[in-house]
Scaffold this active site. Structure first.
Site, PDB file in Angstrom:
ATOM      1  N   ASP A  78       0.862  -1.181   0.000  1.00 45.35           N
ATOM      2  CA  ASP A  78       0.000   0.000   0.000  1.00 45.35           C
ATOM      3  C   ASP A  78       0.899   1.231   0.000  1.00 45.35           C
ATOM      4  O   ASP A  78       1.932   1.251   0.682  1.00 45.35           O
ATOM      5  CB  ASP A  78      -0.927   0.017   1.218  1.00 45.35           C
ATOM      6  CG  ASP A  78      -2.134   0.928   1.003  1.00 45.35           C
ATOM      7  OD1 ASP A  78      -3.246   0.400   0.854  1.00 45.35           O
ATOM      8  OD2 ASP A  78      -1.954   2.164   0.963  1.00 45.35           O
ATOM      9  N   ASP A  97       4.546   2.667  -3.627  1.00 48.16           N
ATOM     10  CA  ASP A  97       3.697   2.663  -4.809  1.00 48.16           C
ATOM     11  C   ASP A  97       3.771   1.285  -5.463  1.00 48.16           C
ATOM     12  O   ASP A  97       4.858   0.721  -5.648  1.00 48.16           O
ATOM     13  CB  ASP A  97       4.180   3.741  -5.778  1.00 48.16           C
ATOM     14  CG  ASP A  97       3.526   3.622  -7.137  1.00 48.16           C
ATOM     15  OD1 ASP A  97       2.337   3.951  -7.255  1.00 48.16           O
ATOM     16  OD2 ASP A  97       4.219   3.171  -8.074  1.00 48.16           O
ATOM     17  N   GLY A  98       2.608   0.717  -5.793  1.00 48.95           N
ATOM     18  CA  GLY A  98       2.569  -0.644  -6.329  1.00 48.95           C
ATOM     19  C   GLY A  98       3.355  -0.806  -7.608  1.00 48.95           C
ATOM     20  O   GLY A  98       4.006  -1.838  -7.824  1.00 48.95           O
ATOM     21  N   ASP A 114      -6.213  -4.083  -6.183  1.00 53.48           N
ATOM     22  CA  ASP A 114      -7.413  -3.517  -5.545  1.00 53.48           C
ATOM     23  C   ASP A 114      -7.171  -2.036  -5.252  1.00 53.48           C
ATOM     24  O   ASP A 114      -6.915  -1.648  -4.111  1.00 53.48           O
ATOM     25  CB  ASP A 114      -7.720  -4.292  -4.258  1.00 53.48           C
ATOM     26  CG  ASP A 114      -9.014  -3.827  -3.604  1.00 53.48           C
ATOM     27  OD1 ASP A 114      -9.806  -3.134  -4.275  1.00 53.48           O
ATOM     28  OD2 ASP A 114      -9.224  -4.153  -2.422  1.00 53.48           O
ATOM     29  N   PRO A 166      -4.130  11.482 -10.394  1.00 49.54           N
ATOM     30  CA  PRO A 166      -4.055  10.963 -11.763  1.00 49.54           C
ATOM     31  C   PRO A 166      -2.990   9.889 -11.950  1.00 49.54           C
ATOM     32  O   PRO A 166      -3.060   9.088 -12.887  1.00 49.54           O
ATOM     33  CB  PRO A 166      -3.722  12.215 -12.586  1.00 49.54           C
ATOM     34  CG  PRO A 166      -3.033  13.136 -11.617  1.00 49.54           C
ATOM     35  CD  PRO A 166      -3.705  12.880 -10.299  1.00 49.54           C
TER      36      PRO A 166
END
Length: 324
Positions: free
Chosen positions: A133, A167-168, A185, A194
């Site tokens: 996350d 950050d994924g 998800d 954005p």
């Protein structure tokens, strides 16, 4: 006597001005509830904001509603301790788990609440879950907030679970590992965030293809797509462009009147009627499973519509903006 009257009037004016300022601050100014809870996302009835905070990534509100905990990010509900959350987690996790050839290594992107991690831990063959996350506050809630820890059964503190604050996209780019199941998800991109588009892009899906085991499976949350089916279709077409076999499915929540879209993406062809739940589930009965893959007319992409999201365009963001 007139002096006392004027003093009373003056005091009344001061109190009125202070009251108006507080109302402005709470509802329109920098402390506005609307900055933290979008009007269409607010609970129906009285609720209590327990905490508001700003992080580098988002505005977060912790809300108590009839004894349930709702956690908001940038105005939208991120996760909660409601019955709907049980349903959502089952749909998000158990479909790709059923499609995958094995279930040893799991990656969850956007799992701060720990509910999807809880469901993944129900499989005895799972050896490692990496839950990512971008916001440390969200992960902290999932690990330490009593109501949420009780709801997710302490999943984020489980020895099989590794939590990552990152950050994924960045995490996947630097990780050398491969996974059997990948669960994406995350909310839709907005003007306020954005950069989320980069986790729906053709380039990112191509990277996931490299990180997925050959018999693995991916699930992608596609928002409440009944009011913007083009969003759902664009994710499907982008996944296909990246080389995946895509099986769309949906979950209509009668109580809310919302229809959530999802995509199952694999490197091999999957037939919906071949999927069977491998653990006992409360919500995903055989009948419900069959219904989820039967797409209503407003979801069926008969004409292969849908824009390809790339790192260089704003395809999904434009669809979201047009829907409002």
């Amino acid at each position: 006597m007139s002096q006392w009257i004027w003093m009373a009037v003056g005091a009344g004016l001061v109190l009125s001005i202070e009251g108006l300022y507080l109302i402005y601050w709470r509802y329109l100014g920098s402390g506005s509830v609307r900055d933290y809870i979008n009007e269409d996302q607010a609970p129906e009835g009285k609720y209590r904001i327990l905490r508001k905070m700003k992080t580098p990534n988002q505005r977060i509100a912790l809300v108590d509603y009839r004894g349930e905990m709702w956690i908001y990010g940038n105005g939208d509900v991120m996760f909660s301790t409601t019955e709907d959350e049980h349903m959502y987690a089952e749909v998000m996790v158990h479909i790709p788990m059923a499609a995958a050839g094995k279930r040893k290594k799991i990656l969850i992107i956007g799992g701060g609440g720990g509910v999807t991690t809880r469901e993944a831990l129900r499989y005895s063959e799972v050896e490692e879950i990496t839950t990512v996350d971008v916001d440390d506050v969200m992960l902290d809630f999932g690990k330490n907030l009593d109501a949420l820890v009780k709801f997710n059964k302490g999943s984020l503190n489980h020895p099989k679970v590794k939590t990552v604050i990152e950050d994924g996209r960045s995490f996947v780019e630097r990780a050398p590992a491969k996974w059997d199941v990948i669960i994406i998800d995350i909310p839709e991109p907005t003007n306020g965030c954005p950069q989320l588009s980069r986790l729906f892009s053709w380039e990112f899906y191509g990277l996931l293809k490299e990180r997925l085991e050959p018999n693995g499976a991916i699930s992608v949350a596609c928002s409440t797509s009944s009011w913007m089916p083009e969003y759902f279709w664009s994710i499907q077409e982008t996944l296909k462009k990246a080389g995946f076999h895509v099986l769309p499915y949906h979950n209509f929540v009668l109580e809310d009147g919302e229809d959530w879209g999802f995509c199952l993406a694999t490197l091999f062809s999957v037939q919906a009627d071949s999927l069977r739940m491998l653990v006992s589930t409360q919500y995903l009965t055989p009948e419900k499973l069959k219904d989820m893959f039967h797409m209503p007319y407003y979801f069926v992409n008969r004409h292969q519509k849908g824009k390809i999201q790339t790192d260089r365009n704003t395809a999904l963001l434009d669809i979201v903006n047009d829907a409002f």
